[in-house]
Design an enzyme around this catalytic site. Structure first.
Site, PDB file in Angstrom:
ATOM      1  N   LYS A  61       9.266  -1.000   0.345  1.00  0.00           N
ATOM      2  CA  LYS A  61       9.236  -1.492   0.892  1.00  0.00           C
ATOM      3  C   LYS A  61       8.857  -1.642   2.036  1.00  0.00           C
ATOM      4  CE  LYS A  61      11.282  -6.737   0.771  1.00  0.00           C
ATOM      5  NZ  LYS A  61      11.943  -7.449   0.279  1.00  0.00           N
ATOM      6  N   CYS A 105       7.442  -7.975  -2.874  1.00  0.00           N
ATOM      7  CA  CYS A 105       8.473  -9.350  -2.274  1.00  0.00           C
ATOM      8  C   CYS A 105       7.739  -9.570  -0.838  1.00  0.00           C
ATOM      9  CB  CYS A 105       9.882  -9.599  -2.636  1.00  0.00           C
ATOM     10  SG  CYS A 105      10.725 -10.997  -1.788  1.00  0.00           S
ATOM     11  N   GLU A 126      12.447  -7.258  -7.991  1.00  0.00           N
ATOM     12  CA  GLU A 126      13.041  -6.071  -7.224  1.00  0.00           C
ATOM     13  C   GLU A 126      14.310  -5.594  -7.467  1.00  0.00           C
ATOM     14  OE1 GLU A 126      13.234  -6.427  -2.875  1.00  0.00           O
ATOM     15  OE2 GLU A 126      12.892  -8.092  -3.255  1.00  0.00           O
TER      16      GLU A 126
END
Length: 636
Positions: free
Chosen positions: A115, A169, A46
């Site tokens: 995200k 994540c 990330e």
């Protein structure tokens, strides 16, 4: 055949916080390493272009601009490379900053995935800089040298049967990860660019999440997290890399490495497709997906795996790790004994009858009965063990059968079947010197008749001893050893039977009984239906006639579990057994397996009840329903 597989990588490059040029150079080095290994997908952590721990520097215009420039430069670097690259970097869109995964391929940005969930608790406060992207679907963005780039959380990148979905994540840690929906929409490879810090025990939980999500999604899962060169002001990152497939960890690195690291493994696309095809609940869940996928097509120049180094377990039914194997054996015994205990409580009987030959299968059945009776607090003398020596019975198996029953404290009875068989040969006008299938089956049916009648006489249950491998091959006499009142071994393959008996020998019995079990393990597998040789040794060895059971169990696993075509099964078998059998031997036994499997279905269509203990069962009432007169021509 090798097109069923794809080599993939998770990478953790060295980084300097906010040093974009340094970071990109190390990303390139990782790409070059993956390309040398013939990898077709590589996943980076990330925000690795900038580094994850830039904090308020993300509000600096120069950092965002240079990040975009670096992405486009990296894209140019990839113009002649046949590898899909997923790399983390920020994106400024409509006056909001998004934490994104950029998908790069051959000089083009295929898409950008934001995200969905932005953590803002305990040590994380990403919402200070980033906006969540969960509602962004099928949008488009322009960058200086790339226009109309697909942007959204619903993107799936597809090349043939390879379908890649992305979550980032925190997305994995939420109640319903985006990958759950992406997999329902077709993605079979989920990638996760991540930045997950280390605290005590977090790595185990993270690994469990990756493994379990790959199982729920029936997918591969490639996880790449930030490394030790992130800022350590308050946190430490370890560069955790994991590649999983349908609940299994294919590869995992040693964390806290201080150099560029690329973890590579081979993903089996066919396996995932097969599992999804059989899992009807997976298919039924599609109706609950709240959005549609936007498919981004791309095309590899070449997808063949030139260096096939994926481990193919030659014994797929048996865990290779001993501690795991012991746990599995204990679990199987619990399933077998619970099934048998229920049958006794239902019938209100307290006697069991079992034929004991001194071979593996009858030994395992007896051990299950003993364990069940001990659990139910029934005297072991209510276990009627019957040894029935015949024309081929050797002293070794005979003595092992007697000694085992005596050591276990059962009601041991001996009935020699030779006189009855000789009379039957006379009745049906069969020459005793003609050692054909009739000669063998007369003995098998005589033994079964004796056992059935004793069970009736004593008010007991006749417990079957045949295993899954024998059912697959039809290596049993119809209405002979094929039949019983409850079959405790019916879903246990021969390769696993051996380990179950070994487990009991090592863990659950006294020294004398253990020694008997070890000798039984060392005895060649045989029905002992043909006369012994002049020295009193076994002449009829099962594996000489039908082939090695380890091969047949391997064939059975891939034939039933994956519905694999013959070419694929042979490819995998040759990889798994390359140091033991040549290609011709494997092929010859595989043809034998197919013919026997098809022609012997009529026996499986009429088998007794028995517990399923693993993922494969041939019960006609459960897992396997097949016409008894189906042709094998398509498979041969």
């Amino acid at each position: 055949m090798i097109n069923d597989f794809i080599k993939v990588s998770a990478a953790c490059p060295k980084t300097n916080v906010a040093d974009i040029n340094f970071n990109v150079e190390n990303i390139k080095k990782c790409i070059d390493t993956a390309e040398i290994e013939n990898s077709k997908i590589i996943v980076f952590p990330e925000l690795c272009i900038t580094s994850y721990t830039c904090a308020d520097l993300f509000e600096q215009e120069i950092l965002i601009k240079k990040s975009t420039t670096a992405i486009e430069a990296l894209n140019t670097y990839l113009s002649n490379k046949d590898i899909l690259v997923i790399v983390g970097a920020p994106l400024l869109y409509n006056y909001a900053l998004y934490n994104c995964a950029y998908v790069l391929f051959k000089g083009k940005i295929l898409g950008i995935v934001p995200k969905s969930y932005i953590p803002n608790y305990t040590e994380f406060y990403e919402k200070r800089w980033f906006t969540d992207g969960m509602n962004i679907k099928s949008k488009f963005v322009d960058l200086p040298s790339n226009k109309n780039i697909p942007f959204g959380t619903n993107l799936i990148f597809q090349c043939g049967e390879i379908k890649v979905g992305i979550e980032i994540c925190e997305d994995l840690w939420v109640t319903i990860p985006p990958s759950s929906f992406l997999s329902l929409l077709g993605a079979n490879i989920i990638v996760n660019p991540s930045a997950s810090n280390e605290i005590v025990s977090k790595a185990d939980y993270r690994k469990s999440l990756v493994s379990n999500q790959s199982a729920r999604c029936i997918s591969s899962y490639i996880y790449a997290s930030s490394g030790v060169f992130e800022s350590t002001t308050d946190l430490v990152f370890s560069g955790h890399l994991i590649i999983a497939e349908n609940g299994s960890i294919l590869n995992e690195n040693k964390r806290f490495q201080r150099d560029n690291e690329v973890l590579t493994s081979i993903v089996d696309i066919h396996r995932l497709t097969s599992e999804r095809l059989k899992n009807l609940s997976f298919r039924d869940s599609i109706k609950f997906c709240p959005f549609e996928a936007q498919i981004i097509n791309f095309e590899y120049t070449k997808t063949e795996v030139t260096n096939f180094n994926r481990y193919i377990d030659p014994h797929p039914f048996v865990p290779s790790n001993k501690s795991e194997r012991d746990i599995r054996c204990r679990e199987i015994f619990n399933i077998q004994t619970s099934g048998l205990a229920k049958r006794f409580s239902h019938t209100r009987l307290n006697k069991a009858v079992v034929g004991i030959s001194g071979g593996l299968d009858s030994t395992l059945a007896l051990l299950v009965i003993v364990k069940t009776f001990d659990m139910l607090k029934i005297d072991r003398k209510n276990i009627i063990t019957v040894t029935m020596p015949g024309f081929g019975t050797t002293d070794r198996t005979y003595n092992n059968a007697l000694n085992l029953c005596k050591n276990l404290g059962t009601d041991l009875r001996e009935i020699n079947i030779v006189p009855a068989c000789l009379l039957h040969f006379k009745d049906i006008n069969h020459p005793v010197e003609n050692h054909d299938v009739t000669y063998e089956n007369v003995q098998a049916r005589e033994r079964t008749q004796i056992l059935m009648d004793i069970a009736n006489k004593e008010g007991g249950l006749l417990i079957g001893t045949g295993d899954l491998s024998e059912l697959a091959l039809g290596w049993c006499t119809y209405n002979g050893d094929h039949m019983s009142m409850y079959a405790v071994n019916c879903s246990i393959p021969k390769t696993l039977v051996r380990y179950l008996v070994k487990y009991v020998a090592e863990k659950e019995v006294d020294k004398n009984t253990s020694e008997i079990l070890i000798d039984i393990l060392d005895t060649p597998v045989s029905p002992e239906l043909l006369p012994k040789d002049a020295s009193g040794n076994i002449t009829q060895k099962t594996e000489d006639l039908v082939g090695p059971y380890e091969l047949h169990d391997f064939f059975l696993y891939y034939f039933i579990k994956q519905g694999a075509e013959p070419e694929r099964i042979l490819f995998l078998a040759n990889k798994a057994f390359e140091d033991k059998y040549d290609e011709k031997t494997i092929n010859d036994w595989f043809q034998k397996f197919l013919r026997r499997f098809f022609t012997q279905q009529f026996k499986r269509s009429a088998i007794p009840d028995g517990p399923k203990v693993g993922t494969i069962s041939l019960s006609p009432r459960g897992d396997w329903r097949m016409p008894s007169d189906a042709s094998f021509n398509t498979w041969i």
